[in-house]
Structure formats: structure tokens, C-alpha cells
Design a protein around this motif. Structure first.
Motif, short mmCIF file in Angstrom:
data_model
loop_
_atom_site.label_atom_id
_atom_site.label_comp_id
_atom_site.label_asym_id
_atom_site.label_seq_id
_atom_site.Cartn_x
_atom_site.Cartn_y
_atom_site.Cartn_z
N ALA A 94 -10.91 9.85 15.93
CA ALA A 94 -10.61 9.19 15.93
C ALA A 94 -10.63 7.86 14.72
CB ALA A 94 -12.02 8.42 16.58
N SER A 95 -11.08 8.21 13.54
CA SER A 95 -11.62 7.49 12.15
C SER A 95 -9.73 7.24 11.95
CB SER A 95 -12.69 7.74 11.37
OG SER A 95 -13.92 7.65 11.48
N HIS A 96 -9.38 8.12 11.66
CA HIS A 96 -8.10 8.88 11.41
C HIS A 96 -6.91 7.11 12.03
CE1 HIS A 96 -4.60 10.22 9.37
NE2 HIS A 96 -4.15 9.88 10.25
N VAL A 97 -7.18 8.18 13.21
CA VAL A 97 -6.42 6.95 14.23
C VAL A 97 -6.11 5.50 14.16
CG1 VAL A 97 -5.77 5.63 16.78
CG2 VAL A 97 -6.81 8.51 16.23
N ALA A 123 -18.25 12.88 21.57
CA ALA A 123 -19.45 12.31 20.78
C ALA A 123 -20.41 12.25 19.51
CB ALA A 123 -20.31 11.19 22.09
N HIS A 124 -20.46 13.61 19.71
CA HIS A 124 -21.05 14.10 18.56
C HIS A 124 -20.34 15.28 17.60
CE1 HIS A 124 -24.74 12.29 19.79
NE2 HIS A 124 -24.08 12.88 21.39
N ASP A 125 -18.71 15.39 18.32
CA ASP A 125 -17.81 16.37 17.12
C ASP A 125 -17.90 15.97 16.22
OD1 ASP A 125 -16.05 18.20 16.38
OD2 ASP A 125 -14.99 17.40 18.33
N PRO A 126 -17.99 16.06 14.78
CA PRO A 126 -17.50 15.55 13.72
C PRO A 126 -16.42 15.52 13.56
CG PRO A 126 -18.43 17.39 13.56
CD PRO A 126 -18.41 17.64 14.61
N TYR A 127 -15.24 16.38 14.17
CA TYR A 127 -13.96 16.85 13.94
C TYR A 127 -13.07 15.89 14.86
CZ TYR A 127 -15.29 20.62 11.40
OH TYR A 127 -14.99 22.04 10.70
N THR A 133 -12.76 9.51 34.15
CA THR A 133 -13.02 10.84 33.00
C THR A 133 -13.21 10.58 31.48
OG1 THR A 133 -10.52 11.30 34.91
CG2 THR A 133 -10.42 12.15 32.16
N LEU A 134 -12.97 8.92 31.44
CA LEU A 134 -13.36 8.24 29.88
C LEU A 134 -15.13 8.66 30.08
CD1 LEU A 134 -11.50 5.51 29.69
CD2 LEU A 134 -11.02 7.67 28.26
N LYS A 135 -16.22 8.67 30.68
CA LYS A 135 -16.93 8.65 30.72
C LYS A 135 -17.63 9.74 30.63
CE LYS A 135 -18.24 4.55 32.70
NZ LYS A 135 -19.14 3.66 33.81
N THR A 136 -16.52 10.77 31.51
CA THR A 136 -17.19 12.20 31.42
C THR A 136 -17.26 13.26 30.31
OG1 THR A 136 -16.77 11.80 33.97
CG2 THR A 136 -16.91 14.38 33.14
N GLY A 137 -15.96 12.92 29.58
CA GLY A 137 -15.31 13.18 28.70
C GLY A 137 -16.10 12.87 27.22
N ARG A 138 -16.77 11.78 27.46
CA ARG A 138 -17.51 11.08 26.01
C ARG A 138 -18.44 12.16 25.78
NH1 ARG A 138 -17.90 7.87 22.24
NH2 ARG A 138 -20.46 6.71 21.61
N PRO A 139 -19.78 12.61 26.53
CA PRO A 139 -20.09 13.10 25.86
C PRO A 139 -19.92 14.76 24.78
CG PRO A 139 -21.16 12.93 28.01
CD PRO A 139 -19.54 11.72 28.05
N GLN A 140 -18.44 14.97 25.27
CA GLN A 140 -17.58 15.91 24.46
C GLN A 140 -17.73 15.59 23.44
OE1 GLN A 140 -14.84 17.31 27.05
NE2 GLN A 140 -15.99 18.02 28.85
#
Length: 86
Positions: A62-65, A53-57, A44-51
Motif C-alpha cells: 500500500a505504501s508503494h502505491v 491491516a496487520h500484514d506487513p507485506y 467487502t472492504l470492511k470484511t477484508g480489512r482485518p486480513q
């Protein structure tokens, strides 16, 4: 499904680090460990990554966390004014 190996959420049960750089690395590790604790299925982690990985929001979120984790670690280290005992 393959489970992500679970690691302690706070390694060695301490937020104390020698330097701010070590604190930043710990913040990144804590954020990653939290994600793995919430989503333990590797596929599930690997499948979701492309969704996201290129989403600036998503990347900003993630940077905020990581920033929140780092702020907590910095406070625990008295902002590195007093180094932890060796």
C-alpha cells in the motif's frame, strides 16, 4: 450490498498542488479512490480489512502505491520548482 460512494479518480481533473504536503495528501486520496473504484462494496472492504491491516507485506505494498502516486504528482508539479498559478 452497500456501495462505496464513487468519487472522481482525479479531483478537479488536475494533479497540480501548491505544496509537496498537499501533493502527498492527494497521493493518499488517489490511492484510496482507486481501491474504492476497484472494490465498490463497503461490506467487502470492511470484511477484508482485518486480513491486511496487520500484514506487513500488504502495508508495504500500500505504501508503494502511494509512493508511485506521489512521484507522478511531483513530476506533474515540476517538483514544486514552479508553483501553480492561483
Amino acid at each position: 450490498m452497500t456501495q462505496v460512494p464513487q468519487r472522481p479518480l482525479i479531483p478537479e481533473n488536475s494533479l497540480l498542488t501548491r505544496t509537496p504536503e498537499d501533493g502527498r495528501a492527494l497521493a493518499i486520496m488517489l490511492a484510496r479512490n482507486s481501491i474504492h473504484a476497484m472494490q465498490g462494496e463497503l461490506e467487502t472492504l470492511k470484511t477484508g480489512r482485518p486480513q491486511y491491516a496487520h500484514d506487513p507485506y500488504g502495508l508495504i505494498a500500500a505504501s508503494h502505491v502511494i509512493a508511485v502516486e506521489f512521484a507522478t504528482i511531483a513530476a506533474a508539479n515540476n517538483y514544486w520548482r514552479q508553483p501553480p498559478a492561483s
